[in-house]
Design an enzyme around this catalytic site. Structure first.
Site, PDB file in Angstrom:
ATOM      1  N   TYR A  33     -53.094 -52.559  57.681  1.00  0.00           N
ATOM      2  CA  TYR A  33     -54.237 -51.859  57.102  1.00  0.00           C
ATOM      3  C   TYR A  33     -53.957 -50.374  56.979  1.00  0.00           C
ATOM      4  CZ  TYR A  33     -55.724 -49.957  61.688  1.00  0.00           C
ATOM      5  OH  TYR A  33     -55.789 -49.275  62.874  1.00  0.00           O
ATOM      6  N   LYS A 149     -48.887 -50.322  61.147  1.00  0.00           N
ATOM      7  CA  LYS A 149     -50.348 -50.248  61.253  1.00  0.00           C
ATOM      8  C   LYS A 149     -50.895 -51.666  61.107  1.00  0.00           C
ATOM      9  CE  LYS A 149     -54.037 -46.997  60.050  1.00  0.00           C
ATOM     10  NZ  LYS A 149     -54.469 -46.741  61.419  1.00  0.00           N
ATOM     11  N   GLU A 181     -49.811 -41.463  72.449  1.00  0.00           N
ATOM     12  CA  GLU A 181     -50.865 -41.241  71.447  1.00  0.00           C
ATOM     13  C   GLU A 181     -52.171 -41.771  72.020  1.00  0.00           C
ATOM     14  OE1 GLU A 181     -50.542 -43.437  67.745  1.00  0.00           O
ATOM     15  OE2 GLU A 181     -49.900 -45.265  68.755  1.00  0.00           O
ATOM     16  N   LEU A 205     -47.975 -44.534  66.060  1.00  0.00           N
ATOM     17  CA  LEU A 205     -48.202 -44.577  64.618  1.00  0.00           C
ATOM     18  C   LEU A 205     -47.881 -43.202  64.029  1.00  0.00           C
ATOM     19  CD1 LEU A 205     -49.486 -46.511  62.421  1.00  0.00           C
ATOM     20  CD2 LEU A 205     -51.452 -44.986  62.583  1.00  0.00           C
TER      21      LEU A 205
HETATM   22  N1  PDD Z   1     -56.519 -45.094  63.241  1.00  0.00           N
HETATM   23  N2  PDD Z   1     -52.592 -43.762  66.162  1.00  0.00           N
HETATM   24  C1  PDD Z   1     -53.327 -44.884  66.119  1.00  0.00           C
HETATM   25  C2  PDD Z   1     -53.041 -45.966  67.091  1.00  0.00           C
HETATM   26  C3  PDD Z   1     -54.343 -45.020  65.146  1.00  0.00           C
HETATM   27  O1  PDD Z   1     -55.064 -46.154  65.101  1.00  0.00           O
HETATM   28  C4  PDD Z   1     -54.611 -43.943  64.260  1.00  0.00           C
HETATM   29  C5  PDD Z   1     -55.673 -44.008  63.217  1.00  0.00           C
HETATM   30  C6  PDD Z   1     -53.816 -42.788  64.361  1.00  0.00           C
HETATM   31  C7  PDD Z   1     -54.007 -41.606  63.441  1.00  0.00           C
HETATM   32  O2  PDD Z   1     -53.481 -41.850  62.163  1.00  0.00           O
HETATM   33  P1  PDD Z   1     -54.043 -41.114  60.854  1.00  0.00           P
HETATM   34  O3  PDD Z   1     -54.000 -39.667  61.127  1.00  0.00           O
HETATM   35  O4  PDD Z   1     -53.099 -41.525  59.791  1.00  0.00           O
HETATM   36  O5  PDD Z   1     -55.454 -41.622  60.639  1.00  0.00           O
HETATM   37  C8  PDD Z   1     -52.818 -42.741  65.312  1.00  0.00           C
HETATM   38  C9  PDD Z   1     -57.465 -45.377  62.194  1.00  0.00           C
HETATM   39  C10 PDD Z   1     -58.299 -44.215  61.777  1.00  0.00           C
HETATM   40  C11 PDD Z   1     -58.266 -46.615  62.581  1.00  0.00           C
HETATM   41  O6  PDD Z   1     -57.663 -47.509  63.166  1.00  0.00           O
HETATM   42  O7  PDD Z   1     -59.446 -46.690  62.264  1.00  0.00           O
END
Ligand code: PDD
Length: 286
Positions: A33, A149, A181, A205
């Site tokens: 996703y 992801k 993270e 991620l």
């Molecule tokens: N999640 N690390 C993890 C495990 C995440 O699930 C997310 C974002 C990030 C940040 O990535 P980005 O800056 O590209 O949004 C880091 C999304 C928002 C979610 O699962 O809803």
């Protein structure tokens, strides 16, 4: 008006969108996703999100179904079709699709299920960030491909739930003594005035917000480093931030019940957040 969602080539009312119980996303969590914001109808960092999506897809042997331009058309339309003009975030998901039988082995002939929806960004996010958030540290018990992801998020769900039950917003995950993270965000600390985030690896991620912050730091001569953060460094940090596309840059003001820095969003956060907000404002006008 009913919310319209995108499913396999069509825009349809959300409550009419259906997928098969044989969908491997449902049976195995076999899918990936993305989450990306749209500000004033403009897709934010689409190229970067599609690149990451394609990396996730290739990692799980799904051929990327659409080009960048096709995604741009679909997602721009999706945002336009919403009943609101509020800033929104798009959730898009691709699963391997529905097979005739449940078998772990990937079937040779299968077409993916492609789904996307847009929802308003909660207006409380900005106020929460201005106030600062709490976080807890937890052992990272996820798998070893956190760079994908994947929709398979049970560990992240349990960890965020623990954070919530502790009266906080996010869990900072520790693996082999390193803070990698958050359960749904990337991690930054400030130490001796230098902004630090861990290097990308299979344990985290590659966040689009993280990359943008590094870009903004480079352009604006903000001292920064990409290097591992030991769990012990968290207690010494002047500031801690968690970042994501929807929640942007969250300053952590208490960690495991102990104040971080002065216990308020710090000056480095104020600075980077201002740069981030003006970058966003320019996208809105573009
Ligand atoms: N999640 N690390 C993890 C495990 C995440 O699930 C997310 C974002 C990030 C940040 O990535 P980005 O800056 O590209 O949004 C880091 C999304 C928002 C979610 O699962 O809803």
């Amino acid at each position: 008006m009913q919310q319209l969602v995108y499913l396999n080539g069509e825009f349809i009312p959300k409550d009419q969108a259906r997928i098969s119980v044989m969908d491997r996303g449902f049976l195995f969590g076999d899918g990936v996703y993305e989450v990306l914001p749209a500000f004033g109808g403009k897709l934010f960092r689409l190229k970067e999100h599609v690149n990451r999506l394609n990396n996730s897809l290739n990692s799980i042997y799904i051929t990327p179904p659409y080009s960048h331009t096709e995604w741009e058309d679909i997602l721009t339309q999706l945002v336009k079709l919403q009943a609101t003009t509020a800033d929104s975030y798009i959730y898009l998901q691709i699963t391997r699709g529905a097979a005739a039988v449940r078998d772990h082995v990937i079937p040779p002939q299968i077409s993916p299920t492609i789904f996307a929806m847009a929802n308003p960004i909660p207006t409380t996010n900005a106020a929460n960030n201005a106030r600062g958030i709490g976080a807890i540290t937890r052992n990272d018990f996820r798998w070893e491909r956190c760079d994908i992801k994947a929709i398979t998020l049970l560990a992240n769900v349990l960890l965020r739930q623990e954070a919530m039950e502790a009266g906080t917003t996010e869990a900072i995950l520790i693996r082999d003594g390193q803070a990698v993270e958050g359960a749904a965000s990337n991690l930054f600390i400030v130490r001796s005035g230098v902004m630090i985030t861990p290097p990308t690896s299979n344990y985290l991620l590659p966040g689009i917000t993280r990359d943008l912050i590094l870009e903004l730091a480079a352009v604006n001569n903000i001292p920064h480093k990409v290097e591992p953060i030991a769990a012990a460094d968290l207690t010494q940090a002047e500031e801690i931030w968690m970042t994501s596309s929807v929640r942007e840059i969250m300053p952590v003001i208490h960690l495991d019940g102990v104040r971080v820095g002065m216990g308020i969003p710090g000056p480095h956060w104020q600075h980077i957040n201002k740069l981030y907000q003006s970058f966003k404002a320019n996208v809105r006008l573009s």
